[in-house]
Design an enzyme around this catalytic site. Structure first.
Site, PDB file in Angstrom:
ATOM      1  N   HIS A 110     -19.264  20.008  39.998  1.00  0.00           N
ATOM      2  CA  HIS A 110     -20.045  20.820  40.929  1.00  0.00           C
ATOM      3  C   HIS A 110     -19.698  22.292  40.689  1.00  0.00           C
ATOM      4  CE1 HIS A 110     -21.720  22.570  44.434  1.00  0.00           C
ATOM      5  NE2 HIS A 110     -20.573  22.718  45.060  1.00  0.00           N
ATOM      6  N   ASN A 114     -23.585  28.791  43.534  1.00  0.00           N
ATOM      7  CA  ASN A 114     -23.446  27.416  44.028  1.00  0.00           C
ATOM      8  C   ASN A 114     -24.779  26.973  44.638  1.00  0.00           C
ATOM      9  OD1 ASN A 114     -22.926  25.119  45.505  1.00  0.00           O
ATOM     10  ND2 ASN A 114     -21.034  25.877  46.422  1.00  0.00           N
ATOM     11  N   CYS A 154     -22.756  19.413  49.044  1.00  0.00           N
ATOM     12  CA  CYS A 154     -22.596  19.624  47.598  1.00  0.00           C
ATOM     13  C   CYS A 154     -22.266  18.340  46.852  1.00  0.00           C
ATOM     14  CB  CYS A 154     -21.517  20.664  47.337  1.00  0.00           C
ATOM     15  SG  CYS A 154     -21.963  22.269  48.007  1.00  0.00           S
TER      16      CYS A 154
HETATM   17  N1  ACO Z   1     -16.496  41.106  48.448  1.00  0.00           N
HETATM   18  C1  ACO Z   1     -15.398  41.853  48.634  1.00  0.00           C
HETATM   19  N2  ACO Z   1     -14.347  41.446  49.350  1.00  0.00           N
HETATM   20  C2  ACO Z   1     -14.426  40.219  49.899  1.00  0.00           C
HETATM   21  C3  ACO Z   1     -15.556  39.388  49.756  1.00  0.00           C
HETATM   22  C4  ACO Z   1     -16.626  39.878  48.991  1.00  0.00           C
HETATM   23  N3  ACO Z   1     -17.748  39.176  48.785  1.00  0.00           N
HETATM   24  N4  ACO Z   1     -15.330  38.231  50.419  1.00  0.00           N
HETATM   25  C5  ACO Z   1     -14.115  38.311  50.964  1.00  0.00           C
HETATM   26  N5  ACO Z   1     -13.564  39.517  50.655  1.00  0.00           N
HETATM   27  C6  ACO Z   1     -12.264  40.038  51.033  1.00  0.00           C
HETATM   28  C7  ACO Z   1     -11.758  39.407  52.311  1.00  0.00           C
HETATM   29  O1  ACO Z   1     -12.244  40.105  53.448  1.00  0.00           O
HETATM   30  C8  ACO Z   1     -10.264  39.569  52.141  1.00  0.00           C
HETATM   31  O2  ACO Z   1      -9.921  40.894  52.467  1.00  0.00           O
HETATM   32  P1  ACO Z   1      -8.611  41.192  53.376  1.00  0.00           P
HETATM   33  O3  ACO Z   1      -7.467  40.659  52.564  1.00  0.00           O
HETATM   34  O4  ACO Z   1      -8.660  42.664  53.519  1.00  0.00           O
HETATM   35  O5  ACO Z   1      -8.839  40.414  54.629  1.00  0.00           O
HETATM   36  C9  ACO Z   1     -10.055  39.412  50.629  1.00  0.00           C
HETATM   37  O6  ACO Z   1     -11.335  39.656  50.041  1.00  0.00           O
HETATM   38  C10 ACO Z   1      -9.554  38.061  50.225  1.00  0.00           C
HETATM   39  O7  ACO Z   1     -10.378  37.071  50.846  1.00  0.00           O
HETATM   40  P2  ACO Z   1     -10.137  35.532  50.609  1.00  0.00           P
HETATM   41  O8  ACO Z   1     -11.071  34.756  51.458  1.00  0.00           O
HETATM   42  O9  ACO Z   1      -8.674  35.271  50.733  1.00  0.00           O
HETATM   43  O10 ACO Z   1     -10.554  35.402  49.063  1.00  0.00           O
HETATM   44  P3  ACO Z   1     -10.311  34.212  48.090  1.00  0.00           P
HETATM   45  O11 ACO Z   1      -9.534  34.641  46.928  1.00  0.00           O
HETATM   46  O12 ACO Z   1      -9.873  32.963  48.815  1.00  0.00           O
HETATM   47  O13 ACO Z   1     -11.775  33.946  47.548  1.00  0.00           O
HETATM   48  C11 ACO Z   1     -13.596  32.424  47.854  1.00  0.00           C
HETATM   49  C12 ACO Z   1     -12.798  33.570  48.455  1.00  0.00           C
HETATM   50  C13 ACO Z   1     -14.278  32.929  46.599  1.00  0.00           C
HETATM   51  C14 ACO Z   1     -14.659  32.014  48.867  1.00  0.00           C
HETATM   52  C15 ACO Z   1     -12.687  31.226  47.502  1.00  0.00           C
HETATM   53  O14 ACO Z   1     -11.833  30.938  48.585  1.00  0.00           O
HETATM   54  C16 ACO Z   1     -13.455  29.999  47.151  1.00  0.00           C
HETATM   55  O15 ACO Z   1     -14.144  29.934  46.157  1.00  0.00           O
HETATM   56  N6  ACO Z   1     -13.346  28.910  47.948  1.00  0.00           N
HETATM   57  C17 ACO Z   1     -14.084  27.709  47.715  1.00  0.00           C
HETATM   58  C18 ACO Z   1     -15.436  27.884  48.316  1.00  0.00           C
HETATM   59  C19 ACO Z   1     -16.396  26.811  47.913  1.00  0.00           C
HETATM   60  O16 ACO Z   1     -16.318  26.274  46.844  1.00  0.00           O
HETATM   61  N7  ACO Z   1     -17.337  26.563  48.815  1.00  0.00           N
HETATM   62  C20 ACO Z   1     -18.423  25.720  48.575  1.00  0.00           C
HETATM   63  C21 ACO Z   1     -18.124  24.312  48.833  1.00  0.00           C
HETATM   64  S1  ACO Z   1     -19.505  23.396  48.436  1.00  0.00           S
HETATM   65  C22 ACO Z   1     -20.466  22.978  49.801  1.00  0.00           C
HETATM   66  O17 ACO Z   1     -20.338  21.893  50.328  1.00  0.00           O
HETATM   67  C23 ACO Z   1     -21.484  23.949  50.318  1.00  0.00           C
END
Ligand code: ACO
Length: 333
Positions: free
Chosen positions: A256, A286, A113
């Site tokens: 980004h 993304n 990214c």
């Molecule tokens: N739908 C419903 N529930 C979900 C989903 C979904 N799509 N995904 C995860 N959950 C659930 C999980 O299972 C978890 O449930 P549990 O508590 O029963 O175990 C709960 O939601 C919370 O999950 P978290 O992973 O803690 O959710 P979080 O608030 O951290 O959000 C997210 C996840 C959106 C991925 C966030 O952490 C984020 O944006 N991180 C940055 C990711 C990013 O930017 N990545 C790209 C980098 S760029 C590159 O180089 C490719």
């Protein structure tokens, strides 16, 4: 004596297939409310059977050349920032050929990214040192090929797309790229990977070879989130300080597009109003190396970004890698 570089044009291209949050919820256990509230994403584009990463890259490049009013054969350099090429030997040569950029050297650059920002800075070095005059930098990715479409934690986040900018060498006093910083920390790379698959096949007796292919994206979302909200403000702050630029004098913050909560947190840290934060991830998710030029082109096309506007940009992602650049949008002459 080093010269300067100006950003004179932009272009972009996205696949025709659009996949809404409701449609993804037909595939995995998720819902529109969860995706929107945690990420800001409403829909993403996915490359279908009649499209390709190379094709989108060509379209984005062509659009930038049109805006610049340049012939393709006036280009000296084409860099394709991508982690998902159609050809592991590099897709930039094919894009060069499709564009008719016959005089240009063309190569891929892989930095996930952060790829677009790394490619922008790489290209600008050739222009500043006087060895080249015109460059096309394309950021394009097709992460839809590499997510596990049964993993709701990752498949909802990503989309496909391509964006491009045209850069030209200029005099030092007309410098449009005012500063940059690039960083890598491989020690923390384990939280976001697209690893080669581990399968070995027998070769001859007692010898084997590794089969080509990759495992789906693996991500520790929370670690990546913490990394982004810690490192992006820090790198932007030091970039602004070293350029004696106050956040209030920025016209636009162009980050980004990974998660709206990351955009909001960075903007809040610098007291930058929402009206100056460019965001289109609701529509595209993304798109990895494409997010920054795709967003820039949209804002140029709709007249938000105007010639002379000062833009602070930051890319971040796998590697871990991150970077920031301070530049002026020049536009075509
Ligand atoms: N739908 C419903 N529930 C979900 C989903 C979904 N799509 N995904 C995860 N959950 C659930 C999980 O299972 C978890 O449930 P549990 O508590 O029963 O175990 C709960 O939601 C919370 O999950 P978290 O992973 O803690 O959710 P979080 O608030 O951290 O959000 C997210 C996840 C959106 C991925 C966030 O952490 C984020 O944006 N991180 C940055 C990711 C990013 O930017 N990545 C790209 C980098 S760029 C590159 O180089 C490719």
């Amino acid at each position: 004596m080093l010269g300067g570089v100006t950003i004179v044009a932009s272009g972009s291209a996205t696949p025709s297939q659009c996949l809404s949050n409701d449609q993804i919820s037909l595939r995995v256990d998720t819902n529109d409310e969860w995706i929107k509230s945690r990420t800001g994403i409403c829909a993403r584009r996915v490359i279908g059977p009649h499209e390709s990463l190379t094709g989108l890259s060509k379209q984005a490049g062509e659009a930038a050349l049109r805006m610049a009013n340049w012939n393709a054969d006036s280009l000296d350099l084409v860099i394709l920032a991508t982690s998902t090429p159609d050809d592991l030997f590099g897709s930039a040569p094919k894009v060069q050929s499709l564009l008719g950029a016959n005089q240009a050297v063309a190569f891929d650059l892989t930095a996930a990214c952060s790829g677009f920002l790394f490619a922008l800075i790489t290209a600008s070095q050739f222009l500043k040192n006087g060895s080249m005059k015109r460059a096309l930098v394309i950021g394009a990715d097709q992460l839809s090929s590499w997510v596990d479409w049964n993993d709701r934690r990752t498949c909802v986040l990503f989309g496909d797309g391509a964006g491009a900018i045209a850069l030209e060498a200029t005099s030092a006093k007309n410098e449009g790229l005012l500063g940059f910083t690039l960083k890598t920390d491989g020690n923390r790379g384990g939280c976001l990977n697209l690893h080669k698959s581990k399968e070995f096949l027998p070769l001859i007796e007692e010898k084997s070879h590794q089969k080509g292919g990759f495992s789906p994206i693996q991500m520790n979302g929370q670690e990546v989130y913490k990394f982004a909200v810690r490192e992006v403000p820090e790198i932007l702050e030091s970039l602004l300080l070293s350029n004696k630029t106050k956040p209030a004098s920025l016209d636009w913050l162009l980050l980004h597009q990974a998660n709206q909560r990351i955009l909001d947190a960075v903007a809040e840290r610098f007291s930058i109003p929402q009206s100056k934060v460019l965001s289109n991830l609701a529509n595209y998710g993304n798109t990895s190396a494409a997010t920054i030029p795709l967003m820039l082109d949209e804002a140029v096309q709709d007249g938000r970004v105007k010639p002379g506007d000062l833009i602070a940009s930051s890319g971040f992602g796998a590697g871990l890698s991150w970077g920031a650049a301070l530049f002026k949008w020049q536009g075509p002459s």
